[in-house]
Design a protein around this motif. Sequence first.
Motif, short mmCIF file in Angstrom:
data_model
loop_
_atom_site.label_atom_id
_atom_site.label_comp_id
_atom_site.label_asym_id
_atom_site.label_seq_id
_atom_site.Cartn_x
_atom_site.Cartn_y
_atom_site.Cartn_z
N GLU A 174 43.52 37.80 28.30
CA GLU A 174 42.76 37.95 29.55
C GLU A 174 42.67 36.62 30.29
OE1 GLU A 174 39.03 39.70 28.53
OE2 GLU A 174 39.82 41.74 28.49
N GLU A 175 42.53 35.55 29.54
CA GLU A 175 42.50 34.21 30.13
C GLU A 175 43.82 33.93 30.85
OE1 GLU A 175 40.68 30.29 28.40
OE2 GLU A 175 42.64 30.60 27.45
N ALA A 176 44.93 34.22 30.20
CA ALA A 176 46.25 33.99 30.79
C ALA A 176 46.44 34.81 32.06
CB ALA A 176 47.34 34.33 29.78
N VAL A 230 38.34 40.28 35.21
CA VAL A 230 38.83 40.67 33.88
C VAL A 230 38.52 42.14 33.60
CG1 VAL A 230 38.69 38.35 32.92
CG2 VAL A 230 36.72 39.89 32.69
N TYR A 231 37.58 42.72 34.34
CA TYR A 231 37.22 44.13 34.14
C TYR A 231 38.06 45.06 35.02
CZ TYR A 231 33.21 41.81 32.04
OH TYR A 231 32.41 41.00 31.28
N TRP A 232 38.88 44.51 35.88
CA TRP A 232 39.71 45.34 36.74
C TRP A 232 40.70 46.14 35.90
CZ3 TRP A 232 41.70 42.66 41.83
CH2 TRP A 232 40.61 42.26 42.60
N PRO A 233 40.99 47.39 36.29
CA PRO A 233 42.00 48.18 35.57
C PRO A 233 43.37 47.50 35.54
CG PRO A 233 40.73 49.57 37.06
CD PRO A 233 40.33 48.16 37.37
N GLU A 234 43.71 46.78 36.62
CA GLU A 234 45.01 46.11 36.67
C GLU A 234 45.12 45.04 35.58
OE1 GLU A 234 43.88 46.87 41.07
OE2 GLU A 234 42.90 46.51 39.14
N VAL A 235 44.03 44.33 35.34
CA VAL A 235 44.03 43.29 34.31
C VAL A 235 44.17 43.91 32.93
CG1 VAL A 235 42.64 41.48 33.22
CG2 VAL A 235 42.73 41.65 35.71
N THR A 271 45.57 46.71 32.24
CA THR A 271 46.95 47.23 32.12
C THR A 271 47.90 46.11 31.72
OG1 THR A 271 46.56 48.98 33.74
CG2 THR A 271 48.85 48.34 33.34
N TYR A 272 47.76 44.96 32.38
CA TYR A 272 48.57 43.80 31.99
C TYR A 272 48.36 43.47 30.52
CZ TYR A 272 50.24 42.17 36.60
OH TYR A 272 50.89 42.05 37.81
N ARG A 273 47.10 43.46 30.10
CA ARG A 273 46.78 43.08 28.73
C ARG A 273 47.44 44.04 27.72
NH1 ARG A 273 41.21 41.32 25.77
NH2 ARG A 273 41.96 41.66 23.65
N LYS A 274 47.30 45.33 27.97
CA LYS A 274 47.88 46.31 27.05
C LYS A 274 49.39 46.16 26.97
CE LYS A 274 44.21 49.74 27.76
NZ LYS A 274 43.87 51.07 28.34
#
Length: 243
Positions: free
Chosen positions: A190-192, A224-229, A231-234
């Motif tokens: 999430e930081e990245a 960090v709570y955005w769905p886009e973030v 999705t990136y994380r997953k």
Amino acid sequence: MSVCLENVSYTYPGETKPVIFNFSAHIEKGEFVSLIGKSGTGKSTLLKLIAGLFPCEEGIISVNGKTPGPGSVGYMPQRDLLLPWRTVIDNIMLPLEVQNKRNLTKADAEEWLKRIGLIRWKNALPKQLSGGMRQRVAFLRTLFMGSEVLLLDEPFAALDALTKREMHDWLLSTWKELDNTILFITHDLEEAILLSDKILLLHADHKVEEIIVDLPRPRSVDMVYWPEVQTYRKTIEKKIANE
């Protein structure tokens, strides 16, 4: 300043297998790029190579088209390494003493301490500071090396979650003001995603995968709570887990 690495390889003395092999990447001026990947994929080694702490055995490393030398980049290791017997202001001034630079003064350091809310601590010793405060001081010391390229090796890894989020907001606002080129190592996905323009995922087989983070700027920690973030994380988690 841009940073370019072409076919860079490095093997630690006494080892037979390279930790970095045929690595190539180009970081544009003003970009924020994070290096992620499992332990042992050579992230910290890359920063040390760019900083000139390790010799480049094979390939080419250039900063703004030139081979990096002393003072070409600002390097901040995982630990803050503040000198315990020097005050905050004296720790920040250390690069100017070592490099004998006269273009920055103690007044400049005090102005920066005002910006980051630490001016009242200028005469304090590192042991009197919290973890987040120490990291901000270490960052300013790195900044005072005078380079437009900053290499940050997991600077927030030892901080608690709330302090880390505060540091994210602080770093985003500082970077926006300075327009530095930043290479940032983290294991926090999430930081990245929150900080970066692009992410370089280093794989165990030495392949490098570039991931563009297409999120609007300016950014804040609430993203960090955005769905886009998420999705990136997953997506990134799957890439790492499938190795």
